[in-house]
Motif scaffolding. Sequence first.
Motif, PDB file in Angstrom:
ATOM      1  N   UNK A   1      61.508  52.282  38.088  1.00  0.00           N
ATOM      2  CA  UNK A   1      62.385  52.158  37.928  1.00  0.00           C
ATOM      3  C   UNK A   1      63.396  53.347  37.366  1.00  0.00           C
ATOM      4  N   UNK A   2      62.327  53.790  35.824  1.00  0.00           N
ATOM      5  CA  UNK A   2      62.724  54.761  35.673  1.00  0.00           C
ATOM      6  C   UNK A   2      61.767  56.321  35.707  1.00  0.00           C
ATOM      7  N   UNK A   3      62.550  57.274  35.796  1.00  0.00           N
ATOM      8  CA  UNK A   3      61.252  58.309  35.600  1.00  0.00           C
ATOM      9  C   UNK A   3      61.271  59.106  37.148  1.00  0.00           C
ATOM     10  N   UNK A   4      60.592  59.694  38.117  1.00  0.00           N
ATOM     11  CA  UNK A   4      60.286  59.193  39.801  1.00  0.00           C
ATOM     12  C   UNK A   4      59.071  59.481  39.460  1.00  0.00           C
ATOM     13  N   UNK A   5      58.472  58.272  39.060  1.00  0.00           N
ATOM     14  CA  UNK A   5      57.080  58.399  39.329  1.00  0.00           C
ATOM     15  C   UNK A   5      56.577  57.670  40.845  1.00  0.00           C
ATOM     16  N   UNK A   6      56.124  57.658  42.142  1.00  0.00           N
ATOM     17  CA  UNK A   6      55.779  57.414  42.509  1.00  0.00           C
ATOM     18  C   UNK A   6      54.392  56.701  43.155  1.00  0.00           C
ATOM     19  N   UNK A   7      54.218  55.328  43.344  1.00  0.00           N
ATOM     20  CA  UNK A   7      52.726  55.127  43.326  1.00  0.00           C
ATOM     21  C   UNK A   7      52.549  55.037  44.899  1.00  0.00           C
ATOM     22  N   UNK A   8      51.372  55.007  45.408  1.00  0.00           N
ATOM     23  CA  UNK A   8      51.012  54.138  46.252  1.00  0.00           C
ATOM     24  C   UNK A   8      49.036  53.082  46.317  1.00  0.00           C
TER      25      UNK A   8
END
Length: 179
Positions: free
Chosen positions: A111-118
Motif C-alpha cells: 500500500x505504501x511505496x511502489x514495492x512489488x512482491x512475487x
Amino acid sequence: MRRTARLLTGTALAVAAAGFVAAPAYADDGGSGSGGSSGSLEVLPSSVVPGGEVTVTTGDCENGTAAGDAGAVGAGAFTLAPSTHEGEAIGQFRVPPSAQPGTYEIVANCAEGDRQLKGDLVVTLTAARGQEPRGSVKTGVGGALGPDPVQTAAGVAALAVAAAGGTWLLHRRARGDGI
C-alpha cells in the motif's frame, strides 16, 4: 592407441561435465523494471488442486497491507491485511475449479511505496500429500466384492457348481464309468 583415445575422450567429457555443474548460477533480482524494489510472497500451500484455498503472507510491506493479484490463475484480486504477527500481512483466495495445471505468478503491491512482491503457485490435478484419494477405480477387471452383492453371490455359486461338477467327473473317470 585406441584405448588411449577413449581414455582421453572420457576424461575430457568428465571435466566438461564437472565445469558445467560447477558453473555459477545467477538469479534474477525480480525487479519490476520501474524503479520499484521487489520482495517475496509466501504462498501456502505452494501446490494446490483446482478449487483449493491459498493463503499468502509477507513481512515486506511497511504498514502490513497490500493489494494482491491472482489473476494469472484466474482468481482475481485479493487483499493482504495486517496479521496477528507484527509486521506481517496475510490474505487468501480460492483457485477456480476451472484452473489448468501449471505454475502461476502471484503478485502483491504494498500500500505504501511502489514495492512489488512475487510468489509462485503450482496448480496440479493430484491431491497434496496427506490427502488420500477416495472411491473406486473402473478398470473393467472387477473385484472380490463388487458393488452388487447379488452378482457376487451368483459368481460364487457358479464357481461352486463348476468345482462340484469337475470333482464328480474326475471321480467317475477314476472308477472307470467313462464320461
